[in-house]
Motif scaffolding. Sequence first.
Motif, mmCIF file in Angstrom:
data_model
loop_
_atom_site.group_PDB
_atom_site.id
_atom_site.type_symbol
_atom_site.label_atom_id
_atom_site.label_comp_id
_atom_site.label_asym_id
_atom_site.label_seq_id
_atom_site.Cartn_x
_atom_site.Cartn_y
_atom_site.Cartn_z
ATOM 1 N N ALA A 2 4.747 49.833 -62.146
ATOM 2 C CA ALA A 2 3.940 50.255 -61.001
ATOM 3 C C ALA A 2 3.357 49.062 -60.262
ATOM 4 N N ILE A 3 2.956 48.046 -61.002
ATOM 5 C CA ILE A 3 2.407 46.845 -60.362
ATOM 6 C C ILE A 3 3.514 46.113 -59.615
ATOM 7 N N THR A 4 4.687 46.018 -60.214
ATOM 8 C CA THR A 4 5.820 45.382 -59.547
ATOM 9 C C THR A 4 6.178 46.128 -58.275
ATOM 10 N N ALA A 24 -3.948 51.828 -61.637
ATOM 11 C CA ALA A 24 -4.297 52.365 -62.960
ATOM 12 C C ALA A 24 -4.701 53.830 -62.866
ATOM 13 N N ALA A 25 -5.484 54.170 -61.842
ATOM 14 C CA ALA A 25 -5.933 55.558 -61.668
ATOM 15 C C ALA A 25 -4.749 56.495 -61.437
ATOM 16 N N ASP A 26 -3.730 56.005 -60.746
ATOM 17 C CA ASP A 26 -2.536 56.821 -60.521
ATOM 18 C C ASP A 26 -1.833 57.181 -61.823
ATOM 19 N N TYR A 27 -2.109 56.427 -62.889
ATOM 20 C CA TYR A 27 -1.462 56.652 -64.180
ATOM 21 C C TYR A 27 -2.434 57.169 -65.230
ATOM 22 N N GLY A 28 -3.544 57.758 -64.783
ATOM 23 C CA GLY A 28 -4.438 58.449 -65.692
ATOM 24 C C GLY A 28 -5.579 57.629 -66.264
ATOM 25 N N PHE A 29 -5.708 56.375 -65.883
ATOM 26 C CA PHE A 29 -6.817 55.567 -66.362
ATOM 27 C C PHE A 29 -8.041 55.821 -65.494
ATOM 28 N N GLU A 30 -9.207 55.591 -66.037
ATOM 29 C CA GLU A 30 -10.438 55.726 -65.275
ATOM 30 C C GLU A 30 -10.538 54.584 -64.280
#
Length: 102
Positions: A2-4, A24-30
């Motif tokens: 995702a970062i790449t 990160a939020a797009d992948y469920g992280f706070e």
Amino acid sequence: MAITEAYFLGAKNIGDADVLAGIAADYGFERAEAHAIALDPIQHKRVEQEAGRSAAAGIRSVSHVIFGGRAAIGGSQSENEIALHVQEAAPRSFSKNRKGAY
């Protein structure tokens, strides 16, 4: 990945804590926790140390992944290539863990 993708395809500034927190939020992280980690000087130091160890070990590509402490691949690889390395490394890692080597 995702970062790449954000960097190369989305032309986003991945050095910006807000951008990283959004990814990160797009992948469920706070989001707030990811933002705090991205700005944490202790985390920055940890990443710098890891980069130094990687350079000392001869790693010269991004991305570079080490599987099971042994098998490594550098650069862009296909999903099949990555899966092969994971399968090869997994039995060694799991058997070592069961024997208490780690």
